[in-house]
Design a protein around this motif. Structure first.
Motif, mmCIF file in Angstrom:
data_model
loop_
_atom_site.group_PDB
_atom_site.id
_atom_site.type_symbol
_atom_site.label_atom_id
_atom_site.label_comp_id
_atom_site.label_asym_id
_atom_site.label_seq_id
_atom_site.Cartn_x
_atom_site.Cartn_y
_atom_site.Cartn_z
ATOM 1 N N LEU A 274 -3.015 1.344 5.952
ATOM 2 C CA LEU A 274 -3.016 0.802 4.680
ATOM 3 C C LEU A 274 -4.278 0.644 4.232
ATOM 4 N N GLY A 278 -5.192 4.581 3.379
ATOM 5 C CA GLY A 278 -4.204 4.127 2.156
ATOM 6 C C GLY A 278 -5.297 4.206 1.021
ATOM 7 N N THR A 279 -6.509 3.505 1.190
ATOM 8 C CA THR A 279 -7.298 2.998 0.248
ATOM 9 C C THR A 279 -8.773 3.632 0.253
ATOM 10 N N LEU A 334 4.937 2.841 3.126
ATOM 11 C CA LEU A 334 3.381 3.260 2.953
ATOM 12 C C LEU A 334 3.345 4.839 2.337
ATOM 13 N N PHE A 337 3.072 5.826 -1.414
ATOM 14 C CA PHE A 337 1.696 5.897 -2.208
ATOM 15 C C PHE A 337 1.879 5.328 -3.573
ATOM 16 N N THR A 339 2.464 1.402 -5.752
ATOM 17 C CA THR A 339 2.297 -0.121 -5.716
ATOM 18 C C THR A 339 3.469 -0.652 -5.566
ATOM 19 N N TRP A 342 4.145 -0.237 -1.718
ATOM 20 C CA TRP A 342 3.224 -0.875 -0.751
ATOM 21 C C TRP A 342 3.911 -2.251 -0.908
ATOM 22 N N SER A 343 4.153 -2.685 -1.991
ATOM 23 C CA SER A 343 4.739 -4.206 -2.075
ATOM 24 C C SER A 343 5.907 -4.563 -1.121
ATOM 25 N N ALA A 345 6.773 -2.558 1.439
ATOM 26 C CA ALA A 345 6.333 -2.426 2.781
ATOM 27 C C ALA A 345 5.606 -3.976 3.362
ATOM 28 N N ALA A 509 -0.789 -5.341 -3.304
ATOM 29 C CA ALA A 509 -0.848 -3.968 -3.238
ATOM 30 C C ALA A 509 -1.326 -3.466 -4.612
ATOM 31 N N GLN A 513 -5.589 -0.931 -4.226
ATOM 32 C CA GLN A 513 -5.530 0.269 -5.051
ATOM 33 C C GLN A 513 -6.500 0.391 -5.977
#
Length: 602
Positions: A274, A278-279, A334, A337, A339, A342-343, A345, A509, A513
């Motif tokens: 993540l 992810g970022t 995840l 992609f 918000t 991800w929250s 997750a 999340a 990002q």
């Protein structure tokens, strides 16, 4: 009190790393005799007291950090007072604060349980436990990719010793496999870091994220390849398929408290996917490649885990397969992609960690009361605490299978809500529901064998079976049942306070990002608001110190932007360099010629 708070704020968040580090060193200095002598060693109460107090202090610190981070502020700690990207930094944000609280909230009850009996079965248990906490805390807090590798190695080395705690042929055999796999992963980690640094010129996470869109085509492809190699490494740590076959057998042979604390280990891999993939690598090419692979991998891992659980022959391996299934569910979230996903997750991640730890503890309780049958799925006499064990199993089963009204159900609902508008929405919903159904079937099978079909104990006093049954303990291992109840109570409270928790995870999340926020907070700017960085990497850009001669430095005016005032006034800045800084500050050309780093003159 104000001075104490000021001191704590000034050195936030390094205490979460220093507390377990110093505790581990102190415990090492206390010495440790052979495991056969530990129960009678006069230092053992001291080890237990120091260890438990340190964990409570770590938990208090983590909660304090969570309160600080909840306001949305990103707190930076510059190690050695060198600013990013030239120095290594620690970053406390809402995600890292959440992971710290989860780590210590899990470690405190497990350490309390282990301190009653399990810690006497091997040497240096408490020291290794705190080295593990040090590695976990550092991995969650670091803002540098190479430092992430360093903390990975610290927690892995501690896990090698903890896996062998209590000795045994099976632990040694699978321990070799575990070490070999992780050494291979570490080698791939270094190769990936080399590819990233060779193309980007930086390993600071925020700086890499900023520079990725600016790279030339060849450099960009090399950096993307390095990022995908790191994804494979993190996948090994997270035990996703096809690199996660090692988990069920490996965790099954670990001592009960070790297996319980290892449930947070896989989440380090998930966190790294993540945080990094992810970022940091959020450019369109990286995201397209990752999303195209992560979603099917998550779905397959989730299905494979629950199918493996149905076919498992031992309870501990059953738990390992269920952990694999939960990891797949997190990876699915995840891969979306967005918000909301991800929250969801993050919410489900906390649930899956705590419930898996409780399940491993329950496995230890069941094993102790089944004698020679241990945790094998074979018909055995009823356990002496049949009601207490069966009720605990039933609650854990409902939580882990995702039945309402427990946190597993809420976590899956949050994930399914986040699939709205996704091209794979129907497939994701179908797989999540099928996995939940198969989980119910798997738990029903286990409960049927362990409890429903359990035979009546032998009542003939002349039979050997009667004597064996009477020799079994009447109660759970010391503190085992209480620790399980504590974790289950925490999960029930997790449901009660689901709304504020979900709000926090959503903010976390959203925060991770926002790369622009991290760039503004972490990276320094000159007087023209240009980010100070070295890119692309040029071996001629050599640093100059007071011992490197007195040559003219065209970059001297940038020094005040990269180090603190105290360091600037220190002895390592020569008078010649100081004069250059003062003189060039007043000679900045209007065309910003001096604002870019230039090669040092030989």
């Amino acid at each position: 009190m104000n001075d104490l708070l000021s001191f704590l704020n000034q050195h936030t968040p390094v205490f979460s790393i220093l507390i377990p580090a110093f505790t581990a060193f102190i415990l090492l200095l206390l010495g440790n005799p052979g495991s056969g002598s530990l129960a009678h060693d006069w230092r053992q109460p001291w080890r237990r007291s120091i260890s438990c107090i340190s964990s409570l202090l770590g938990l208090s610190t983590a909660v304090f950090y969570l309160i600080q981070a909840s306001h949305g502020q990103i707190i930076i700690y510059n190690l050695s007072e060198w600013a990013a990207p030239f120095g290594i930094i620690l970053v406390l944000d809402q995600l890292s604060a959440l992971m710290l609280v989860l780590t210590y909230a899990l470690s405190v009850p497990i350490l309390w349980f282990a301190s009653k009996q399990w810690d006497t079965r091997g040497r240096y248990f408490h020291a290794m436990f705190h080295f593990l906490l040090m590695g976990l805390s550092g991995a969650f807090l670091t803002g540098d990719l190479f430092n992430l590798f360093v903390f990975f190695e610290i927690l892995l080395m501690a896990s090698y010793v903890l896996l062998l705690h209590g000795q045994g042929k099976a632990r040694f055999h699978l321990g070799i496999h575990y070490v070999t796999i992780n050494l291979l992963a570490s080698a791939l980690f270094l190769i990936g870091l080399g590819m990233i640094y060779g193309s980007v010129g930086s390993l600071n996470m925020t700086d890499v994220a900023r520079l990725m869109p600016l790279l030339e085509a060849d450099q960009h492809r090399l950096a993307v390849a390095g990022g995908l190699l790191l994804f494979v490494v993190f996948g090994i740590k997270a035990a996703m398929l096809p690199v996660g076959f090692w988990l069920p057998k490996t965790y099954a042979v670990a001592a009960t408290p070790v297996a319980a604390i290892f449930t947070i280990m896989t989440k380090v891999g998930v966190y790294a996917i993540l945080r990094v993939n992810g970022t940091v690598f959020d450019d369109p090419v990286s995201q397209k490649i990752l999303s195209s692979w992560l979603l099917p991998i998550g779905l397959i891992t989730s299905l494979y885990g629950v199918i493996g659980a149905i076919g498992a022959e031992r309870l501990r391996r059953f738990v390992g397969f269920m952990i694999l299934s939960s990891i797949g569910t997190i990876l699915v979230a995840l891969s979306l992609f967005n918000t909301q996903a991800w929250s969801a997750a993050l919410y489900y991640l906390v649930h899956s960690t705590l419930i898996a730890a409780a399940f491993y503890l329950l496995s230890g309780w069941i094993t102790s009361q089944r004698g020679e049958f241990k945790d094998h799925f074979r018909i055995a006499p009823q356990m002496k605490q049949q009601k207490a064990v069966s009720i605990s199993f039933f609650i854990i089963a409902m939580m882990m299978a995702g039945l309402p009204p427990f946190s597993g159900f809420l976590g899956k609902v949050f994930i399914l809500q986040a699939t709205a508008g996704h091209a794979w929405q129907g497939i994701i919903i179908a797989v999540v529901l099928i996995v939940s159904l198969l989980s119910i079937i798997a738990f029903t099978r286990v409960g049927f064998i362990l409890f429903w079909r359990a035979s009546r104990p032998e009542e003939n006093t002349e039979q050997a079976a009667f004597r064996k049954y009477q020799a079994l303990p009447d109660k759970a291992p010391l503190r085992n049942d209480v620790t399980i109840y504590a974790l289950l109570t925490g999960l029930i409270l997790y449901v009660v306070f689901a709304s504020p928790v979900q709000q926090y995870t959503f903010k976390a999340a959203a925060q991770i990002q926002n790369n622009a926020l991290y760039e503004a907070t972490i990276l320094k700017q000159d007087h023209n608001r240009e980010t100070i960085s070295v890119q692309p990497f040029d071996p001629e850009n050599l640093p100059e110190t007071k011992y490197n001669g007195e040559s003219v430095d065209p970059n001297a005016h940038l020094i005040p932007y990269t180090i603190s005032e105290d360091t600037l006034e220190g002895e390592h800045i020569s008078e010649f360099k100081r004069r250059q800084i003062l003189n060039q500050d007043s000679q900045i050309s209007p065309d910003n010629e001096h604002d870019q780093l230039k090669p040092m003159e030989p």
